[in-house]
Design an enzyme around this catalytic site. Structure first.
Site, PDB file in Angstrom:
ATOM      1  N   LYS A  22       0.859  -1.200   0.000  1.00 53.06           N
ATOM      2  CA  LYS A  22       0.000   0.000   0.000  1.00 53.06           C
ATOM      3  C   LYS A  22       0.892   1.245   0.000  1.00 53.06           C
ATOM      4  CE  LYS A  22      -1.801   1.610   4.004  1.00 53.06           C
ATOM      5  NZ  LYS A  22      -1.499   3.021   4.290  1.00 53.06           N
ATOM      6  N   ASN A  23       1.898   1.251   0.862  1.00 54.95           N
ATOM      7  CA  ASN A  23       2.694   2.471   1.056  1.00 54.95           C
ATOM      8  C   ASN A  23       3.743   2.704  -0.020  1.00 54.95           C
ATOM      9  OD1 ASN A  23       1.069   3.000   3.182  1.00 54.95           O
ATOM     10  ND2 ASN A  23       2.558   2.448   4.767  1.00 54.95           N
ATOM     11  N   ARG A 122      -0.855  14.526  12.877  1.00 56.43           N
ATOM     12  CA  ARG A 122      -0.350  14.333  11.507  1.00 56.43           C
ATOM     13  C   ARG A 122      -0.120  15.662  10.759  1.00 56.43           C
ATOM     14  NH1 ARG A 122      -1.685   9.074  10.060  1.00 56.43           N
ATOM     15  NH2 ARG A 122       0.074   9.145   8.617  1.00 56.43           N
ATOM     16  N   ARG A 398      -8.710  -0.457   4.188  1.00 60.20           N
ATOM     17  CA  ARG A 398      -7.770   0.539   3.667  1.00 60.20           C
ATOM     18  C   ARG A 398      -6.417  -0.104   3.389  1.00 60.20           C
ATOM     19  NH1 ARG A 398      -7.044   5.827   6.897  1.00 60.20           N
ATOM     20  NH2 ARG A 398      -5.701   6.034   5.091  1.00 60.20           N
TER      21      ARG A 398
END
Ligand code: EPZ
Length: 419
Positions: A22-23, A122, A398
């Site tokens: 995913k990243n 964040r 996700r």
């Protein structure tokens, strides 16, 4: 909405294949903005964050096709709308990765501030300050980032704090800047190396990826590319813990164990038997109860924060006491109260959890809160006696491709049902 229902206490055994990262997929999809033609990606995972990124790019004027062979054709070479809207950005913080590519390719960008999430505030100050160092004019107003730049100019960038996506944003911005950019205190994650390998195939001139100093020499344009995304080390690590927490034995194929050394070292400490081959890992717990291990998260190549919640679930049923210290995010403990409701003996003080392993957890009705916390609840449910119900599984979707299907392949009794 959907929930997962797990009947725990079953020893997991079998073989599965890890999905693409995913990243890695997210920054590489945003890198498609830099290209003067389409890119074709293979091994991209079927995740809601990937779908969100594609929707965001499409909103800006990109086209994409999911081919029958599962490859992804993305043409973001002619964007017509240089805005990343709040309604999409609020669901995925990584949308900030559109900023660098849009700014360096088109000279302007309007991106909704991503805002905080369950694991912390964040902020994006490191991204914005570094882009200003490259010559961008940045204004933040009404929840949006307004950025303009006639032409970004290469320079020395010194990050006060290591940031994965800030490093990625600046690498992408610098690829089309005038002159050379050197990033100091760069993040070293494997996903950054994967992004850079893709950018180099597109014609970028970059050296040092995977170290703390990365040098990018600006070029005039980047071309389309066909690229295979690297395996997801966090998904793979999560399934290895599923075997360890149930006393089972699993083999995961399509993994790059070299990027998982810190995770594997900790799993060995629990008493697991681990064998690594060219692109597979076998973990055999031999029916044993894991030994408790102390965890302290840090930046790569040290123990990853994205595996902290999963290891906390393992320590919850381990033999002995342990401490789990989170040094990256200020609030990555949303799984603690839920694990405690299953009978885990966990005490949180500042950024450290003290864990006294219990022989077994009991199933409970739980609420998922963020991606990796949700994974730790699934792992606890697999080990617990009785039935565990986990609500709001959209958090899991996700970052985990069809998690219940993969766990069923390993023998788990798990169902996804509509609320
Ligand atoms: C990336 O997030 C990952 N996401 C995260 O994975 C991962 O947990 C994180 O890196 C750390 O490894 C993606 O790659 C899409 P950071 P990122 O910037 O880049 C502070 C998952 O579960 N910071 O490295 O957003 C920040 O608050 C996700 O897959 C600033 O202060 O994380 C944090 O404390 C979760 N200002 C620290 O730096 C900034 O401008 C490290 O965050 C940026 C970051």
């Amino acid at each position: 909405m959907y929930k997962l229902i797990i009947n725990g206490g079953i020893v997991l055994n079998g073989h599965i294949k890890a999905a693409g990262s995913k990243n890695s997929s997210l920054p590489i999809l945003f890198a498609s903005i830099l290209a003067n033609g389409p890119i074709i990606l293979t091994n991209t995972p079927h995740l809601s964050d990937v779908s969100t990124t594609l929707r965001l790019l499409m909103d800006m004027g990109a086209e994409f096709i999911l081919e029958s062979d599962n490859s992804l054709f993305v043409d973001s070479s002619k964007l017509t709308n240089l805005v990343a809207q709040y309604n999409l950005v609020k669901t995925m913080r990584a949308s900030i990765l559109a900023l660098g590519p849009m700014l360096t390719k088109y000279g302007k960008a309007k991106i909704s501030l991503p805002g905080g999430c369950a694991i912390g505030s964040r902020p994006v100050n490191l991204h914005l300050k570094a882009l200003e160092n490259l010559g961008a004019f940045i204004k933040v107003e009404n929840g949006y980032i307004y950025a303009t730049a006639k032409k970004l100019i290469g320079t020395e960038i010194h990050f006060d704090q290591i940031s994965v996506t800030a490093t990625e944003n600046i690498i992408m911005a610098a690829t089309l800047a005038t002159g050379t950019t050197t990033i100091h205190n760069a993040a070293q994650e494997p996903e950054i190396v994967d992004l850079v390998n893709c950018l180099i195939k597109m014609g970028a001139k970059i050296s040092g990826a995977g170290t703390s100093i990365i040098t990018i020499e600006g070029v005039d344009e980047l071309s389309g590319v066909t690229y295979a995304v690297c395996p997801d080390r966090i998904e793979a690590g999560t399934y290895l813990i599923a075997a360890a927490i149930t006393g089972g034995k699993i083999t995961i194929k399509n993994v790059c164990y070299q990027s998982m050394r810190a995770i594997l070292a900790k799993l060995l400490e629990t008493g697991a038997d681990i064998k690594t081959e060219k692109n597979s890992i076998t973990l055999d717990m031999q029916g044993k109860r894991p030994k408790a291990v102390n965890i302290k998260t840090s930046t790569y190549p040290n123990f990853p924060t994205d595996m902290q919640a999963q290891f906390t679930a393992l320590n919850a049923i381990a033999d002995g006491c342990s401490t789990i210290t989170e040094t990256i995010f200020e609030n990555r403990f949303m799984h603690i109260p839920e694990l405690s409701r299953m009978g885990a003996n966990l005490t949180l003080e500042d950024n450290t959890v003290t864990c006294k392993g219990v022989k077994s957890l009991t199933g409970a009705h739980l609420m998922a809160t963020d991606l990796r916390a949700s994974a730790s609840l699934v792992l606890a449910g697999l080990a617990a006696t009785g039935t565990t119900t986990i609500e709001r599984v959209y958090h899991l979707d996700r970052g985990y491709e069809t998690i219940e299907e993969k766990l069923k392949l390993l023998g788990a009794q798990i169902e996804r049902v509509q609320d």
